[in-house]
Design a protein around this motif. Structure first.
Motif, PDB file in Angstrom:
ATOM      1  N   LEU A   9       0.810  -1.211   0.000  1.00 14.55           N
ATOM      2  CA  LEU A   9       0.000   0.000   0.000  1.00 14.55           C
ATOM      3  C   LEU A   9       0.852   1.275   0.000  1.00 14.55           C
ATOM      4  O   LEU A   9       0.762   2.094  -0.910  1.00 14.55           O
ATOM      5  CB  LEU A   9      -0.949  -0.016   1.196  1.00 14.55           C
ATOM      6  CG  LEU A   9      -1.935   1.131   1.312  1.00 14.55           C
ATOM      7  CD1 LEU A   9      -2.868   1.191   0.116  1.00 14.55           C
ATOM      8  CD2 LEU A   9      -2.743   0.985   2.605  1.00 14.55           C
ATOM      9  N   GLY A  10       1.689   1.452   1.009  1.00 15.51           N
ATOM     10  CA  GLY A  10       2.431   2.706   1.131  1.00 15.51           C
ATOM     11  C   GLY A  10       3.916   2.615   0.863  1.00 15.51           C
ATOM     12  O   GLY A  10       4.608   3.628   0.868  1.00 15.51           O
ATOM     13  N   ASN A  11       4.437   1.390   0.663  1.00 15.38           N
ATOM     14  CA  ASN A  11       5.846   1.153   0.406  1.00 15.38           C
ATOM     15  C   ASN A  11       6.729   1.580   1.584  1.00 15.38           C
ATOM     16  O   ASN A  11       7.829   2.074   1.403  1.00 15.38           O
ATOM     17  CB  ASN A  11       6.292   1.833  -0.885  1.00 15.38           C
ATOM     18  CG  ASN A  11       7.655   1.381  -1.400  1.00 15.38           C
ATOM     19  OD1 ASN A  11       8.372   2.168  -1.995  1.00 15.38           O
ATOM     20  ND2 ASN A  11       8.030   0.146  -1.197  1.00 15.38           N
ATOM     21  N   ILE A  12       6.219   1.335   2.805  1.00 16.58           N
ATOM     22  CA  ILE A  12       7.033   1.637   3.983  1.00 16.58           C
ATOM     23  C   ILE A  12       7.152   0.451   4.938  1.00 16.58           C
ATOM     24  O   ILE A  12       7.916   0.512   5.889  1.00 16.58           O
ATOM     25  CB  ILE A  12       6.520   2.870   4.762  1.00 16.58           C
ATOM     26  CG1 ILE A  12       5.091   2.675   5.237  1.00 16.58           C
ATOM     27  CG2 ILE A  12       6.694   4.134   3.921  1.00 16.58           C
ATOM     28  CD1 ILE A  12       4.613   3.721   6.243  1.00 16.58           C
ATOM     29  N   CYS A  13       6.419  -0.643   4.671  1.00 16.44           N
ATOM     30  CA  CYS A  13       6.502  -1.816   5.555  1.00 16.44           C
ATOM     31  C   CYS A  13       6.764  -3.102   4.770  1.00 16.44           C
ATOM     32  O   CYS A  13       7.889  -3.578   4.713  1.00 16.44           O
ATOM     33  CB  CYS A  13       5.223  -1.983   6.387  1.00 16.44           C
ATOM     34  SG  CYS A  13       5.000  -0.766   7.702  1.00 16.44           S
ATOM     35  N   ARG A  14       5.714  -3.646   4.186  1.00 13.25           N
ATOM     36  CA  ARG A  14       5.807  -4.978   3.590  1.00 13.25           C
ATOM     37  C   ARG A  14       6.697  -5.043   2.354  1.00 13.25           C
ATOM     38  O   ARG A  14       7.569  -5.912   2.253  1.00 13.25           O
ATOM     39  CB  ARG A  14       4.406  -5.505   3.245  1.00 13.25           C
ATOM     40  CG  ARG A  14       3.525  -5.677   4.471  1.00 13.25           C
ATOM     41  CD  ARG A  14       2.102  -6.011   4.084  1.00 13.25           C
ATOM     42  NE  ARG A  14       1.462  -4.849   3.445  1.00 13.25           N
ATOM     43  CZ  ARG A  14       0.269  -4.878   2.890  1.00 13.25           C
ATOM     44  NH1 ARG A  14      -0.419  -6.010   2.846  1.00 13.25           N
ATOM     45  NH2 ARG A  14      -0.255  -3.787   2.361  1.00 13.25           N
ATOM     46  N   SER A  15       6.477  -4.157   1.392  1.00 14.34           N
ATOM     47  CA  SER A  15       7.259  -4.276   0.152  1.00 14.34           C
ATOM     48  C   SER A  15       8.737  -3.943   0.348  1.00 14.34           C
ATOM     49  O   SER A  15       9.586  -4.641  -0.217  1.00 14.34           O
ATOM     50  CB  SER A  15       6.624  -3.479  -0.991  1.00 14.34           C
ATOM     51  OG  SER A  15       6.483  -2.116  -0.680  1.00 14.34           O
ATOM     52  N   PRO A  16       9.111  -2.926   1.144  1.00 10.72           N
ATOM     53  CA  PRO A  16      10.553  -2.742   1.350  1.00 10.72           C
ATOM     54  C   PRO A  16      11.173  -3.907   2.127  1.00 10.72           C
ATOM     55  O   PRO A  16      12.322  -4.276   1.874  1.00 10.72           O
ATOM     56  CB  PRO A  16      10.668  -1.424   2.107  1.00 10.72           C
ATOM     57  CG  PRO A  16       9.311  -1.094   2.582  1.00 10.72           C
ATOM     58  CD  PRO A  16       8.339  -1.840   1.736  1.00 10.72           C
ATOM     59  N   ALA A  17      10.397  -4.505   3.042  1.00 10.04           N
ATOM     60  CA  ALA A  17      10.913  -5.672   3.755  1.00 10.04           C
ATOM     61  C   ALA A  17      11.144  -6.819   2.781  1.00 10.04           C
ATOM     62  O   ALA A  17      12.182  -7.490   2.826  1.00 10.04           O
ATOM     63  CB  ALA A  17       9.956  -6.091   4.867  1.00 10.04           C
ATOM     64  N   ALA A  18      10.199  -7.049   1.874  1.00 14.06           N
ATOM     65  CA  ALA A  18      10.358  -8.116   0.884  1.00 14.06           C
ATOM     66  C   ALA A  18      11.554  -7.841  -0.016  1.00 14.06           C
ATOM     67  O   ALA A  18      12.326  -8.755  -0.353  1.00 14.06           O
ATOM     68  CB  ALA A  18       9.080  -8.263   0.063  1.00 14.06           C
ATOM     69  N   GLU A  19      11.726  -6.588  -0.405  1.00 12.11           N
ATOM     70  CA  GLU A  19      12.885  -6.211  -1.219  1.00 12.11           C
ATOM     71  C   GLU A  19      14.185  -6.556  -0.496  1.00 12.11           C
ATOM     72  O   GLU A  19      15.099  -7.160  -1.077  1.00 12.11           O
ATOM     73  CB  GLU A  19      12.828  -4.718  -1.538  1.00 12.11           C
ATOM     74  CG  GLU A  19      13.998  -4.209  -2.348  1.00 12.11           C
ATOM     75  CD  GLU A  19      13.960  -2.711  -2.620  1.00 12.11           C
ATOM     76  OE1 GLU A  19      14.965  -2.206  -3.180  1.00 12.11           O
ATOM     77  OE2 GLU A  19      12.959  -2.032  -2.298  1.00 12.11           O
ATOM     78  N   ALA A  20      14.275  -6.195   0.773  1.00 10.32           N
ATOM     79  CA  ALA A  20      15.494  -6.442   1.547  1.00 10.32           C
ATOM     80  C   ALA A  20      15.722  -7.930   1.785  1.00 10.32           C
ATOM     81  O   ALA A  20      16.868  -8.403   1.713  1.00 10.32           O
ATOM     82  CB  ALA A  20      15.426  -5.689   2.877  1.00 10.32           C
ATOM     83  N   VAL A  21      14.658  -8.669   2.053  1.00 14.30           N
ATOM     84  CA  VAL A  21      14.800 -10.109   2.294  1.00 14.30           C
ATOM     85  C   VAL A  21      15.287 -10.804   1.024  1.00 14.30           C
ATOM     86  O   VAL A  21      16.211 -11.611   1.062  1.00 14.30           O
ATOM     87  CB  VAL A  21      13.480 -10.720   2.815  1.00 14.30           C
ATOM     88  CG1 VAL A  21      13.549 -12.241   2.838  1.00 14.30           C
ATOM     89  CG2 VAL A  21      13.140 -10.178   4.205  1.00 14.30           C
ATOM     90  N   LEU A  22      14.675 -10.483  -0.114  1.00 14.85           N
ATOM     91  CA  LEU A  22      15.121 -11.106  -1.361  1.00 14.85           C
ATOM     92  C   LEU A  22      16.553 -10.689  -1.698  1.00 14.85           C
ATOM     93  O   LEU A  22      17.359 -11.522  -2.124  1.00 14.85           O
ATOM     94  CB  LEU A  22      14.180 -10.776  -2.517  1.00 14.85           C
ATOM     95  CG  LEU A  22      14.536 -11.431  -3.861  1.00 14.85           C
ATOM     96  CD1 LEU A  22      14.621 -12.953  -3.749  1.00 14.85           C
ATOM     97  CD2 LEU A  22      13.541 -11.013  -4.934  1.00 14.85           C
ATOM     98  N   ALA A  23      16.891  -9.426  -1.484  1.00 16.28           N
ATOM     99  CA  ALA A  23      18.259  -8.960  -1.756  1.00 16.28           C
ATOM    100  C   ALA A  23      19.270  -9.718  -0.900  1.00 16.28           C
ATOM    101  O   ALA A  23      20.389  -9.987  -1.348  1.00 16.28           O
ATOM    102  CB  ALA A  23      18.364  -7.458  -1.511  1.00 16.28           C
ATOM    103  N   ALA A  24      18.883 -10.088   0.309  1.00 15.21           N
ATOM    104  CA  ALA A  24      19.786 -10.821   1.195  1.00 15.21           C
ATOM    105  C   ALA A  24      19.904 -12.293   0.804  1.00 15.21           C
ATOM    106  O   ALA A  24      20.961 -12.894   0.947  1.00 15.21           O
ATOM    107  CB  ALA A  24      19.301 -10.706   2.643  1.00 15.21           C
TER     108      ALA A  24
END
Length: 151
Positions: A9-24
């Motif tokens: 929704l706001g790109n401040i919780c779930r999607s940035p977390a998913a981005e960081a998890v996949l990047a790791a």
């Protein structure tokens, strides 16, 4: 190089977390990816990830500090090979922006972890359960990494 964008929704919780998890997790699987995240709304454009989510992610070794919110646009259909949404509302809002003729797949995050027993990743901005959101995201990212490794 596969290009993937996560959308909430706001790109401040779930999607940035998913981005960081996949990047790791991607490098250990030998995956070369371009990863991004976006929100369907514009309320937080330019803002960092939400503090409580950043702290919960950092406690698990994921760094969200460099991420800034942006809004998903119709151009993202051409810029990415896969769009991964956190819930049905995000999916509906993304699909409304689909350009005619675009075949870019849009998939629900939890479709990569059906064994988790959840259909969506609940928004921790509202539920306040950042740990649950991260648990689900980690399981789904593991499934996504496995699927990408087979292609």
């Amino acid at each position: 190089m596969q290009k993937i964008v996560f959308v909430c929704l706001g790109n401040i919780c779930r999607s940035p977390a998913a981005e960081a998890v996949l990047a790791a997790k991607a490098p250990a699987a030998g995956l070369s990816l371009r990863i991004d995240s976006a929100g369907t709304g514009d309320w937080h454009v330019g803002e960092p990830a939400y503090g409580p989510m950043s702290r919960a992610a950092a406690a698990r070794g994921y760094d969200l500090s460099g991420l800034r919110a942006r809004q998903f646009t119709a151009r993202d259909f051409a810029a990415f090979d896969l769009i991964v949404v956190m819930d049905k509302t995000n999916e509906r809002d993304v699909e409304r922006l689909r350009p005619a003729g675009s075949a870019t797949p849009v998939r629900q995050m939890m479709s990569y972890a059906p064994q988790a027993g959840a259909n969506t990743v609940p928004d921790p901005y509202y539920t306040r359960d950042f740990g649950e959101a991260l648990d689900l995201i980690e399981r789904a990212v593991d499934g996504l990494v496995a699927e990408l490794g087979r292609t």
